[in-house]
Design an enzyme around this catalytic site. Sequence first.
Site, short mmCIF file in Angstrom:
data_model
loop_
_atom_site.label_atom_id
_atom_site.label_comp_id
_atom_site.label_asym_id
_atom_site.label_seq_id
_atom_site.Cartn_x
_atom_site.Cartn_y
_atom_site.Cartn_z
N SER A 1 -1.88 3.29 3.47
CA SER A 1 -1.95 2.50 2.25
C SER A 1 -2.98 3.12 1.32
CB SER A 1 -2.36 1.06 2.59
OG SER A 1 -2.65 0.32 1.42
N TYR B 1 -8.09 -5.48 7.02
CA TYR B 1 -6.90 -4.66 6.78
C TYR B 1 -7.27 -3.28 6.26
CZ TYR B 1 -2.56 -3.03 4.62
OH TYR B 1 -1.47 -2.28 4.26
#
Length: 277
Positions: free
Chosen positions: A135, A148
């Site tokens: 990501s 995360y």
Amino acid sequence: MSSIVITGATAGIGRAAAILLASKKHRVFAAGRNQTALAELDAGYENITALQMDVTDSESVSQAAAKVFEALDGQAPDVLVNNAGYAVVGPLEALSDDDWEQQFRTNVLGLVRVTKAFLPSMRERRRGRIINVSSVAGKVTLPFFGPYNSTKHAVESISDSLRHELRPHGVEVVVIEPGAVKTRFGSLEQQQIEHWIESAPAYAEQLRTLQSFHHDLHSKGADPITVAGSIVDACESPNPTPRRVVPFFPGSAFIAIKALLPTRVSDWIVQKLTGLP
């Protein structure tokens, strides 16, 4: 035609990539936990074989890998796409130890576990490709996304290490770095932010501001098929780029801010972008 295993293939980016790859006549093993979604993929799409797999469970991974090897006459798949993951969002002090442990158990140790299930055969064959879906959050950390974001930073580091380890053995490692994407992923993050606005009043004002920023970001996010297209390209390219941001803008701009500017300056920009004081 290539044989491709995709984890986290029952929804979002993983599902879109599995369907797109299958439409291009690749043999796709779509792995996940949602039995209903797996059955739909298995029955509804030619070239897709559904695999029940929980990446946090060693036995589940071993059983799924055995089915792949059996289907491929003992051979490793040509490509492994590590896509399974989810996001824990909230103030660090309010999140439980189990929240943190499960986040790393899935996003990091799950990726390692699945990779180890297929890597030896790829290495022995001296051919294969591992695609890790990271990501933009693996490069830039937003407030309240510590769990995360830290797992995606770990995926970036693991991928870099593995790329150097495997280069002499003919196995390639590619990292895909999506930015905001219009999937259920974003709505689940929104639900968590809403929960902590009520449950962590000391942070409520900041979280409300973050909630607005996050909603605007994801409402303008990329379609899952855009990221799926990059995964397909990484599977099919004879010489894939080791790391690619999808879409290139604004994700690359966020990464450049973090990488090129002094910390105080990049902190100020993040605070202005998110609207936090």
